[in-house]
Each structure stands twice: as structure tokens, then as C-alpha cells.
Design an enzyme around this catalytic site. Sequence first.
Site, PDB file in Angstrom:
ATOM      1  N   LYS A  54     -38.975  33.333 -12.232  1.00  0.00           N
ATOM      2  CA  LYS A  54     -38.519  34.126 -11.086  1.00  0.00           C
ATOM      3  C   LYS A  54     -37.363  35.033 -11.497  1.00  0.00           C
ATOM      4  O   LYS A  54     -37.311  36.199 -11.116  1.00  0.00           O
ATOM      5  CB  LYS A  54     -38.111  33.191  -9.940  1.00  0.00           C
ATOM      6  CG  LYS A  54     -39.332  32.583  -9.263  1.00  0.00           C
ATOM      7  CD  LYS A  54     -39.033  31.369  -8.421  1.00  0.00           C
ATOM      8  CE  LYS A  54     -40.366  30.719  -8.020  1.00  0.00           C
ATOM      9  NZ  LYS A  54     -40.225  29.381  -7.464  1.00  0.00           N
ATOM     10  N   GLN A  98     -36.063  25.539  -4.711  1.00  0.00           N
ATOM     11  CA  GLN A  98     -37.218  25.134  -5.523  1.00  0.00           C
ATOM     12  C   GLN A  98     -37.665  23.722  -5.136  1.00  0.00           C
ATOM     13  O   GLN A  98     -36.864  22.791  -5.138  1.00  0.00           O
ATOM     14  CB  GLN A  98     -36.836  25.194  -7.019  1.00  0.00           C
ATOM     15  CG  GLN A  98     -37.976  24.919  -7.955  1.00  0.00           C
ATOM     16  CD  GLN A  98     -39.058  25.992  -7.918  1.00  0.00           C
ATOM     17  OE1 GLN A  98     -38.774  27.182  -7.964  1.00  0.00           O
ATOM     18  NE2 GLN A  98     -40.308  25.572  -7.800  1.00  0.00           N
ATOM     19  N   ASP A 121     -39.612  32.164   1.232  1.00  0.00           N
ATOM     20  CA  ASP A 121     -40.714  31.229   0.987  1.00  0.00           C
ATOM     21  C   ASP A 121     -41.559  31.041   2.247  1.00  0.00           C
ATOM     22  O   ASP A 121     -42.677  30.525   2.178  1.00  0.00           O
ATOM     23  CB  ASP A 121     -40.145  29.863   0.569  1.00  0.00           C
ATOM     24  CG  ASP A 121     -40.511  29.501  -0.860  1.00  0.00           C
ATOM     25  OD1 ASP A 121     -41.410  30.159  -1.420  1.00  0.00           O
ATOM     26  OD2 ASP A 121     -39.903  28.560  -1.395  1.00  0.00           O
TER      27      ASP A 121
END
Length: 287
Positions: A54, A98, A121
Site C-alpha cells: 500500500k 489492517q 475500507d
Amino acid sequence: MSATIIDGKAVARDIQLQLAEDVRSLARDRGVVPGLAVILVGDDPASRVYVNNKRRMCEKLGMYSEEHLLPAATPREEITNLIKRLNADDRIHGILVQLPLPDRLDERAVLEAVDPSKDVDGFHPVNMGRLVMGSPVFVPCTPAGIMELIRRTGIDLAGKRATVVGRSNIVGKPVSLLLLAQHATVTICHSRTVDLVGVCREADILVVAAGRARLIGRDHVKPGAVVIDVGINREPSGLVGDVDFDEVREVAGYLTPVPGGVGPMTIAMLMKNTILAARRFAYCEHP
Ligand code: NAD
């Protein structure tokens, strides 16, 4: 017949070109550089790889990024305090925690600390709720990537039978809602589904996200169907999907490989969501 293999890497590269242009124009027109903060708790090696990828993608697209690497034993309050600081930081437009978090942490409480306008997300209940109601802002990245791959086959989903194997919050449920929004008739299968073969065989579009290596074989697939393999299973020989590639390619019309199918799309969609969040910030389009 042999399926057309959908090249997720090539599609993701194509999207990245557009995203780099979007980043340049946002900087030029509004002086805003999209910024992503990634929080990793613990030292899971696979998660570490994802976080590095990322960061590299942010650099490639000219975006700002921050990594917050916290020890596995970090108390929940410390994590939510960090999220609150990032919520208030104007350089940061997207915040990603994460997953998976260490077992002792309440994942829901941590995800709910993220400001929905920075929830790139798409896992916050506000964004999930918007998706259910048919007016999403941030669509979860893997489901968004799956839909883009299906879109590029050129097949109109209206009236088609779609079967999704897996009912997780991060893949199965959201992708089912997105297929429904495109007017497919959707069936969701899971570990207690009776006659998985029969249900899958009805599908014009089959999306598999079960995390079981080679769960889906030739018998599960209607000839000519679009088969999207989301699974990532680590075996001594390397990564394999949930679909038996060699068997299914003989029956399906379209098929995604593992690796090189859905995987590269997920990170492209994360960048797209972060740029969208930055645009909404730059043009004061917050809800
Ligand atoms: P999960 O473990 O949360 O959910 C798995 C789902 O599959 C469950 O709903 C379960 O009921 C169902 N299932 C399990 N065994 C089954 C069986 N035998 N028959 C029918 N259904 C069954 O998993 P997840 O987080 O949704 O991830 C699924 C897979 O997708 C994993 O392999 C994961 O690594 C992969 N994944 C890939 C990406 C990507 O970017 N490519 C992103 C997220 C997840």
C-alpha cells in the site's frame, strides 16, 4: 471451450494510470494531495507485505502515506486515540486498519472509531448501511474490484443468476449487495449450504470467497459462466485460489487466476477510495 482469463494485473495497471492523473489534477486544482494512514497492530508477516504494498502504491501515484506500526500488545485505547488524531488530521483523507487485529482486540470497536468520511475500507457501519440502502460512498475494496472485473467482461448483469460463495462482511455480503444493485438475482452460499454444487451450477456469475483451496470444481460451474476466484490459500507449491483453475477453465466463459486476478484490484480500489475521500474533503462534500 476454454475460458477467457481475466487479467486483473492489467486492469489494475489501467486503473492506476487514471488514478495518477486524478491525483495530479486534485493537487493542481485544489492543492490537495490525497493522504492514506495505515495502522498495523502486531507483526503478522502477510499483513506486513500488504502494508508495504500500500505504501509503495501511494508513492507510485504521488499520494502521501503514513504507516503506524504498533506492537501486538498495544491497548485498545491507544489505538483508538491514534485513530482520533488521524480523524482530525487534514493531511490524512483515508484511514485503514489492517485486518486481522490480534484476537484480544474488539475489531468492531476499533473500526467504528474511524470517521466514516475517512473510512476508505468501507467497513464502518455507516458505510455498510449506505451500501445496503443502495447509495454507497466508500465501497469495500475487494468487492469493488470484483465488480470492475465483471464490468469489463461487458456482460449485462440485469436478470442474470449470480451465486456468491461466502458470507463475510468484507467480501461475501458486500459483493452480493453490489450484484443485487446491478439487478442480478443473487444467492448467497456458506458453510451450511446444502447442495453447493447444484446452487453454483445455476449461476451465470459465480463469485467464490470461502478460503478453501480448490473448493469449486468443474461440476459446480455452468458452461460459459463468469467465475471470479477471490480465495487466497497458501500451499507449499505457492498461492492457490478457491477454484480448481485447470478444471474450471475448461467449462467457464471467463475466469480470474490466483494470483493475478482479484488481488491486484483490491489495492487499486483502496487508492481510488482514498482519492475519492480527498476529493470530498477538497470540495467540501462531506455528509
Ligand atoms: P471468511 O473466513 O471470513 O469467510 C469465509 C466464508 O466462506 C464464510 O462465510 C463461510 O461460511 C464460507 N465457507 C467456508 N467453507 C465453505 C464451504 N465448504 N462451502 C461453502 N461456503 C464455505 O473469509 P473472507 O475474509 O471472506 O475471505 C475469503 C477468501 O478470500 C480467503 O481466502 C481470503 O484470503 C480471500 N480474500 C482475498 C482478498 C483479495 O484481495 N484477493 C481480499 C479478502 C479476502
